[in-house]
Design a protein around this motif. Structure first.
Motif, PDB file in Angstrom:
ATOM      1  N   LYS A 124      -9.669  -7.772  -1.117  1.00 13.08           N
ATOM      2  CA  LYS A 124      -9.702  -7.707  -2.586  1.00 13.08           C
ATOM      3  C   LYS A 124      -8.311  -7.359  -3.118  1.00 13.08           C
ATOM      4  CE  LYS A 124     -14.285  -8.041  -3.206  1.00 13.08           C
ATOM      5  NZ  LYS A 124     -14.566  -8.505  -1.820  1.00 13.08           N
ATOM      6  N   ARG A 125      -8.150  -7.502  -4.430  1.00  9.77           N
ATOM      7  CA  ARG A 125      -6.983  -6.907  -5.095  1.00  9.77           C
ATOM      8  C   ARG A 125      -7.244  -5.417  -5.216  1.00  9.77           C
ATOM      9  NH1 ARG A 125      -3.228 -10.304  -7.026  1.00  9.77           N
ATOM     10  NH2 ARG A 125      -3.828 -12.476  -7.423  1.00  9.77           N
ATOM     11  N   ILE A 126      -6.223  -4.631  -4.950  1.00 13.13           N
ATOM     12  CA  ILE A 126      -6.404  -3.186  -4.871  1.00 13.13           C
ATOM     13  C   ILE A 126      -5.677  -2.502  -6.023  1.00 13.13           C
ATOM     14  CG2 ILE A 126      -6.052  -1.131  -3.441  1.00 13.13           C
ATOM     15  CD1 ILE A 126      -6.057  -2.991  -1.006  1.00 13.13           C
ATOM     16  N   TYR A 127      -6.426  -1.660  -6.748  1.00 12.78           N
ATOM     17  CA  TYR A 127      -5.856  -0.863  -7.830  1.00 12.78           C
ATOM     18  C   TYR A 127      -6.223   0.596  -7.593  1.00 12.78           C
ATOM     19  CZ  TYR A 127      -5.276  -5.336 -10.235  1.00 12.78           C
ATOM     20  OH  TYR A 127      -4.917  -6.623 -10.566  1.00 12.78           O
ATOM     21  N   SER A 128      -5.262   1.466  -7.827  1.00  6.02           N
ATOM     22  CA  SER A 128      -5.495   2.892  -7.601  1.00  6.02           C
ATOM     23  C   SER A 128      -4.996   3.695  -8.801  1.00  6.02           C
ATOM     24  CB  SER A 128      -4.759   3.350  -6.334  1.00  6.02           C
ATOM     25  OG  SER A 128      -4.894   4.738  -6.145  1.00  6.02           O
ATOM     26  N   ASP A 129      -5.827   4.659  -9.251  1.00  9.68           N
ATOM     27  CA  ASP A 129      -5.412   5.572 -10.315  1.00  9.68           C
ATOM     28  C   ASP A 129      -6.189   6.872 -10.162  1.00  9.68           C
ATOM     29  OD1 ASP A 129      -7.982   5.189 -11.383  1.00  9.68           O
ATOM     30  OD2 ASP A 129      -7.281   3.556 -12.698  1.00  9.68           O
ATOM     31  N   LYS A 130      -6.112   7.742 -11.156  1.00 10.91           N
ATOM     32  CA  LYS A 130      -6.751   9.046 -11.076  1.00 10.91           C
ATOM     33  C   LYS A 130      -8.278   8.948 -10.977  1.00 10.91           C
ATOM     34  CE  LYS A 130      -6.694   9.591 -16.127  1.00 10.91           C
ATOM     35  NZ  LYS A 130      -8.143   9.425 -16.300  1.00 10.91           N
ATOM     36  N   ASP A 131      -8.835   7.827 -11.401  1.00 11.72           N
ATOM     37  CA  ASP A 131     -10.285   7.658 -11.363  1.00 11.72           C
ATOM     38  C   ASP A 131     -10.789   7.142 -10.017  1.00 11.72           C
ATOM     39  OD1 ASP A 131     -10.608   8.483 -14.029  1.00 11.72           O
ATOM     40  OD2 ASP A 131     -10.058   6.474 -14.738  1.00 11.72           O
ATOM     41  N   GLY A 132      -9.849   6.830  -9.118  1.00 14.37           N
ATOM     42  CA  GLY A 132     -10.245   6.364  -7.798  1.00 14.37           C
ATOM     43  C   GLY A 132      -9.613   5.037  -7.450  1.00 14.37           C
TER      44      GLY A 132
ATOM     45  N   GLU B  75     -15.467 -14.547 -10.588  1.00 12.76           N
ATOM     46  CA  GLU B  75     -16.243 -13.845 -11.626  1.00 12.76           C
ATOM     47  C   GLU B  75     -17.704 -13.625 -11.229  1.00 12.76           C
ATOM     48  OE1 GLU B  75     -17.227 -17.840 -14.317  1.00 12.76           O
ATOM     49  OE2 GLU B  75     -15.877 -16.272 -15.081  1.00 12.76           O
ATOM     50  N   GLU B  76     -18.150 -14.273 -10.183  1.00 13.71           N
ATOM     51  CA  GLU B  76     -19.524 -14.071  -9.731  1.00 13.71           C
ATOM     52  C   GLU B  76     -19.699 -12.771  -8.962  1.00 13.71           C
ATOM     53  OE1 GLU B  76     -20.857 -17.447  -7.550  1.00 13.71           O
ATOM     54  OE2 GLU B  76     -20.466 -18.874  -9.169  1.00 13.71           O
ATOM     55  N   TYR B  77     -18.591 -12.119  -8.648  1.00 10.71           N
ATOM     56  CA  TYR B  77     -18.634 -10.872  -7.894  1.00 10.71           C
ATOM     57  C   TYR B  77     -18.174  -9.724  -8.779  1.00 10.71           C
ATOM     58  CZ  TYR B  77     -19.131 -13.632  -3.597  1.00 10.71           C
ATOM     59  OH  TYR B  77     -19.581 -14.484  -2.625  1.00 10.71           O
ATOM     60  N   ASP B  78     -18.735  -8.553  -8.593  1.00 12.26           N
ATOM     61  CA  ASP B  78     -18.349  -7.365  -9.352  1.00 12.26           C
ATOM     62  C   ASP B  78     -17.253  -6.591  -8.628  1.00 12.26           C
ATOM     63  OD1 ASP B  78     -20.293  -7.877 -11.294  1.00 12.26           O
ATOM     64  OD2 ASP B  78     -21.840  -6.821 -10.127  1.00 12.26           O
ATOM     65  N   ASP B  79     -16.514  -5.793  -9.416  1.00 16.72           N
ATOM     66  CA  ASP B  79     -15.552  -4.877  -8.820  1.00 16.72           C
ATOM     67  C   ASP B  79     -16.278  -3.865  -7.935  1.00 16.72           C
ATOM     68  OD1 ASP B  79     -13.764  -6.210 -10.366  1.00 16.72           O
ATOM     69  OD2 ASP B  79     -13.225  -4.509 -11.646  1.00 16.72           O
ATOM     70  N   ILE B  80     -15.575  -3.385  -6.941  1.00  8.04           N
ATOM     71  CA  ILE B  80     -16.066  -2.279  -6.124  1.00  8.04           C
ATOM     72  C   ILE B  80     -15.246  -1.055  -6.501  1.00  8.04           C
ATOM     73  CG2 ILE B  80     -16.342  -1.374  -3.788  1.00  8.04           C
ATOM     74  CD1 ILE B  80     -16.540  -4.276  -2.809  1.00  8.04           C
ATOM     75  N   VAL B  81     -15.906  -0.002  -6.988  1.00  6.81           N
ATOM     76  CA  VAL B  81     -15.210   1.215  -7.416  1.00  6.81           C
ATOM     77  C   VAL B  81     -15.526   2.336  -6.438  1.00  6.81           C
ATOM     78  CG1 VAL B  81     -14.938   2.913  -9.249  1.00  6.81           C
ATOM     79  CG2 VAL B  81     -15.306   0.498  -9.830  1.00  6.81           C
ATOM     80  N   ILE B  82     -14.479   2.959  -5.940  1.00  3.87           N
ATOM     81  CA  ILE B  82     -14.631   4.047  -4.970  1.00  3.87           C
ATOM     82  C   ILE B  82     -14.152   5.336  -5.622  1.00  3.87           C
ATOM     83  CG2 ILE B  82     -13.953   4.882  -2.693  1.00  3.87           C
ATOM     84  CD1 ILE B  82     -13.529   1.961  -1.892  1.00  3.87           C
ATOM     85  N   GLU B  83     -15.045   6.327  -5.699  1.00  2.00           N
ATOM     86  CA  GLU B  83     -14.758   7.568  -6.406  1.00  2.00           C
ATOM     87  C   GLU B  83     -13.773   8.442  -5.618  1.00  2.00           C
ATOM     88  OE1 GLU B  83     -15.787   7.996  -9.362  1.00  2.00           O
ATOM     89  OE2 GLU B  83     -17.150   6.291  -9.428  1.00  2.00           O
ATOM     90  N   PRO B  84     -13.082   9.347  -6.344  1.00  2.00           N
ATOM     91  CA  PRO B  84     -12.071  10.191  -5.692  1.00  2.00           C
ATOM     92  C   PRO B  84     -12.597  11.045  -4.541  1.00  2.00           C
ATOM     93  CG  PRO B  84     -11.829  10.272  -8.072  1.00  2.00           C
ATOM     94  CD  PRO B  84     -13.099   9.530  -7.799  1.00  2.00           C
ATOM     95  N   ASP B  85     -13.826  11.536  -4.611  1.00  2.00           N
ATOM     96  CA  ASP B  85     -14.301  12.447  -3.575  1.00  2.00           C
ATOM     97  C   ASP B  85     -14.511  11.747  -2.228  1.00  2.00           C
ATOM     98  OD1 ASP B  85     -16.386  10.976  -4.632  1.00  2.00           O
ATOM     99  OD2 ASP B  85     -17.884  12.519  -4.205  1.00  2.00           O
TER     100      ASP B  85
END
Length: 219
Positions: free
Chosen positions: A163-171, A179-189
């Motif tokens: 995937k394309r990888i983005y990182s910030d304070k939210d994880g 567009e048929e696929y959703d983002d995968i969000v990984i929490e900080p903990d």
């Protein structure tokens, strides 16, 4: 036969064996190989032979000896498909006289000088199709830093994803290129459980070799 690409050192080793056998009609001894490459131990010779066996450039005979694979015998260690011949120069400005010359070959090492640091994974799925990466393609990856918006291979909870990888304070956010696929969000903990195993630098499929695409900026 689809053999793996040799490293520069492995190719030098293989070419030495080919040239020696062509000149003497026999294999060089371990001592002759070790002396040619300044190896301190015969184990280095064995390791190189095993690598060539694994990659299909050498075979074991019925007598449990080593020999050159028939595809390479008498061809100085190079298959016809090992590189694209460069046959001369062509003007890209005003018309000029054609210049024909043997300028060598274009190989994977020409396109990717750091091949020793690269590895490949085969893609399963279509989540990156809008980036030109399709199911069944081979992605070329390198163990290097991944910047925001780069495509990378991620290992998370025993599963992998490209995937394309983005990182910030939210994880960490893994963004597909479909567009048929959703983002995968990984929490900080649980962020520390994620490992980026490689940065995308290109991919290979039946249409050819495609080098890395430009980084997409976060919206």
């Amino acid at each position: 036969m689809d053999n793996a690409q040799l490293t520069r050192k492995q190719k030098d080793f293989f070419d030495f064996i080919i040239d020696y056998k062509k000149d003497h009609d026999v294999w060089p001894t371990y001592r002759e190989i070790a002396d040619a490459f300044n190896y301190k131990s015969p184990n280095s010779v064995t390791q190189n032979i095993q690598a060539l066996l694994k990659k299909g450039y050498l075979v074991k005979t019925d007598d449990d000896e080593y020999d050159i694979h028939p595809d390479y015998e008498g061809n100085l260690g190079l298959k016809k498909t090992a590189g694209i011949p460069v046959r001369g120069l062509i003007a890209a400005g005003y018309l000029q006289e054609a210049v024909e010359a043997d300028l060598g070959r274009i190989t994977l090492e020409t396109l990717f000088p750091n091949m020793d640091d690269m590895f490949a994974l085969r893609v399963s799925g279509m989540s990156m199709k809008d980036a030109g990466i399709y199911d069944g393609d081979f992605v070329l990856l390198m163990d290097s830093d991944v910047k925001d918006g780069d495509i990378g291979a991620v290992l998370y909870n025993g599963e992998t994803s490209l995937k394309r990888i983005y990182s910030d304070k939210d994880g960490l956010r893994l963004e597909p290129a479909n567009e048929e696929y959703d983002d995968i969000v990984i929490e900080p903990d649980i962020f520390e459980e994620v490992r980026v195993i490689g940065k995308y630098i290109g991919h290979v499929n039946r249409t050819g070799i495609h080098k890395g695409i430009p980084t997409k900026k976060a919206s």
